[in-house]
Design a protein around this motif. Sequence first.
Motif, PDB file in Angstrom:
ATOM      1  N   LYS A 105       0.832  -1.210   0.000  1.00 52.05           N
ATOM      2  CA  LYS A 105       0.000   0.000   0.000  1.00 52.05           C
ATOM      3  C   LYS A 105       0.866   1.260   0.000  1.00 52.05           C
ATOM      4  O   LYS A 105       0.603   2.204  -0.734  1.00 52.05           O
ATOM      5  N   ARG A 106       1.940   1.253   0.788  1.00 45.92           N
ATOM      6  CA  ARG A 106       2.779   2.452   0.927  1.00 45.92           C
ATOM      7  C   ARG A 106       3.576   2.751  -0.341  1.00 45.92           C
ATOM      8  O   ARG A 106       3.940   3.913  -0.569  1.00 45.92           O
ATOM      9  N   VAL A 107       3.854   1.739  -1.145  1.00 49.50           N
ATOM     10  CA  VAL A 107       4.607   1.991  -2.381  1.00 49.50           C
ATOM     11  C   VAL A 107       3.670   2.153  -3.582  1.00 49.50           C
ATOM     12  O   VAL A 107       4.121   2.140  -4.725  1.00 49.50           O
ATOM     13  N   GLY A 108       2.374   2.315  -3.295  1.00 49.19           N
ATOM     14  CA  GLY A 108       1.436   2.665  -4.354  1.00 49.19           C
ATOM     15  C   GLY A 108       0.738   1.518  -5.025  1.00 49.19           C
ATOM     16  O   GLY A 108       0.141   1.688  -6.106  1.00 49.19           O
ATOM     17  N   GLY A 109       0.766   0.350  -4.399  1.00 44.53           N
ATOM     18  CA  GLY A 109       0.117  -0.804  -5.009  1.00 44.53           C
ATOM     19  C   GLY A 109      -1.349  -0.921  -4.637  1.00 44.53           C
ATOM     20  O   GLY A 109      -1.768  -0.514  -3.556  1.00 44.53           O
ATOM     21  N   SER A 110      -2.139  -1.471  -5.546  1.00 45.52           N
ATOM     22  CA  SER A 110      -3.542  -1.771  -5.263  1.00 45.52           C
ATOM     23  C   SER A 110      -3.704  -3.282  -5.231  1.00 45.52           C
ATOM     24  O   SER A 110      -2.994  -4.010  -5.933  1.00 45.52           O
ATOM     25  N   PHE A 111      -4.652  -3.765  -4.414  1.00 47.02           N
ATOM     26  CA  PHE A 111      -4.800  -5.214  -4.260  1.00 47.02           C
ATOM     27  C   PHE A 111      -6.087  -5.528  -3.498  1.00 47.02           C
ATOM     28  O   PHE A 111      -6.675  -4.659  -2.837  1.00 47.02           O
ATOM     29  N   ASP A 112      -6.496  -6.778  -3.596  1.00 48.90           N
ATOM     30  CA  ASP A 112      -7.547  -7.327  -2.741  1.00 48.90           C
ATOM     31  C   ASP A 112      -6.869  -8.202  -1.685  1.00 48.90           C
ATOM     32  O   ASP A 112      -5.957  -8.978  -2.014  1.00 48.90           O
ATOM     33  N   PHE A 113      -7.313  -8.088  -0.446  1.00 44.86           N
ATOM     34  CA  PHE A 113      -6.722  -8.865   0.643  1.00 44.86           C
ATOM     35  C   PHE A 113      -7.691  -9.973   1.033  1.00 44.86           C
ATOM     36  O   PHE A 113      -8.861  -9.727   1.307  1.00 44.86           O
ATOM     37  N   TYR A 114      -7.181 -11.207   1.055  1.00 46.71           N
ATOM     38  CA  TYR A 114      -8.012 -12.383   1.306  1.00 46.71           C
ATOM     39  C   TYR A 114      -7.533 -13.155   2.529  1.00 46.71           C
ATOM     40  O   TYR A 114      -6.340 -13.191   2.842  1.00 46.71           O
ATOM     41  N   GLU A 115      -8.474 -13.798   3.172  1.00 44.78           N
ATOM     42  CA  GLU A 115      -8.198 -14.857   4.131  1.00 44.78           C
ATOM     43  C   GLU A 115      -8.666 -16.181   3.523  1.00 44.78           C
ATOM     44  O   GLU A 115      -9.479 -16.187   2.594  1.00 44.78           O
ATOM     45  N   ILE A 116      -8.133 -17.287   4.047  1.00 42.89           N
ATOM     46  CA  ILE A 116      -8.620 -18.599   3.605  1.00 42.89           C
ATOM     47  C   ILE A 116     -10.043 -18.776   4.114  1.00 42.89           C
ATOM     48  O   ILE A 116     -10.319 -18.627   5.308  1.00 42.89           O
TER      49      ILE A 116
END
Length: 523
Positions: A401-412
């Motif tokens: 997040k701090r280096v400018g990335g976007s993503f979805d965060f998942y748990e099992i």
Amino acid sequence: MPTLNWLGKDKVVTYHQKVPYHFLDKKFSIGNSENAIIHGDNLIALKSLLPRYENKIKCIYIDPPYNTGNENWIYNDNVSDSRLQKWIGEVVGKEGEDLTRHDKWLCMMYPRLRLLQKLLSDDGAIFISIDDNELFSLKFICDEIFGASNFVGNITLVANLSGRDYGGIARMHEYILVYRKSPLLKLNLINDEEGKFKMFDKLGGFELRELRNRNVRFNDGNRPNLYYPFYVDIETADENGLHKISLEPKENWLELFPLESQGIKTVWRWGKEKAAANLNVNIMAKPMKNNRYMIVEKYREEKKMARSVWNEKEFRNEAGTLLLKEIFGGKVFDYPKSLETLSRIVEMATDKNSIVLDSFAGSGTTAHAVINLNAADGGNRKFILIELNDYAENITAERVKRVGGSFDFYEIGESLFDDDGFINSEVPFEKIFEYIYYSETRKNYVSTAEENLMGVDDDTAYYYFGGENLSWTTLAKIKTRAKSYVIYADACNLSEDELVKYKIKFKKIPEDILGYGGENQWS
């Protein structure tokens, strides 16, 4: 081919088929992308990726535990973790009590590598960081899983210039083993930061490379089309000291065949057609000692093949530590990999639309490298990170997040089957459809307007009627016409003759769902 045996191997060689299938539960999103960070056991997470990503990952990097026995790291670098011990006991049984730490490490790695091999694309490569503790064991099992012929190379990375003073010899280096899925792999050349052209013509700078193939295995006997003469104008030379050449004899021009080596007539690297197209533009003659000449290629590429030793200071572990301190304002992680190491790997093994996977994600350096390379070349590479430990959110995801990335965060998430082997009632039908449709077709499920329809592939319609029997009442609900049907239901009230007549293949829920009882037959 030699193989490696260890205590417990017979229990794990097919265990990747038996890993229960779990769905991924999205917890939050940062921005809008197809990138993913998964918190959980990478064995389960890798299995969960198969329906969407089998044979689609272009570049895999993993930095598994080196099995040094050192228990002081935030990422315990051994196999004494209680979760692993529990897994060993369940999979290997009582025999697991006698396993050495090397046996346990191999039991842990083998099924994970099998799943990674399935996810890797046919033109993809996997890079595995390791040190002396398990290098040779890793090489043996990778030869077995990926094929010895698919070994690409072993990179020596000088990670600590001063060395680590233990074991009698201060270790300065570690390794990165590289394997491919198939011969379709073509690694990219890398930027040659040190290369500076000393010769120039109207097309630009170049260096010289001999056109003769020095390998005597290629000779006039088995490559006769590559054995032919050039004719050299020995009277005049250009500003670089190079002489014009011809494929046709000319008066007073020197006839030049490839040199003999070890009594064998060697050949050129190029055939006549390519030579003719590049004559006196990209190939010329260079004078040698004793009034001899060689045919040379003007090599203009400002890139080079990656070398097997990475000794530059930017690849050292210290660089990774300093960068992470800068990002977080202090020390949060021991021994993060250098960003340049991962940037080099991503540069070598991806194109602009590749998917990159790291299933031992640690501090998230792999994602950082993908983000940086996309910014540099306008690429659209995607990353998938998997991290077991609790810092997956506050270090791995936070760094991205701090280096400018976007993503979805998942748990099992939930398992497809409950402990009794029945379909888990907590799992939504759409998730079940996703799993079954992929199992049947190896294609991704796309939501349909028809309630029970999972999809149509190759003129076969796939239906799921959970909680119902296959009957005439059920058939009346089918709206999509196809040449044949695969229908999942709890039981079947139709006769065999009726099934044949209407080209229906009945599959019983849950017994006929791939993976019933935890036995998944994705080989």
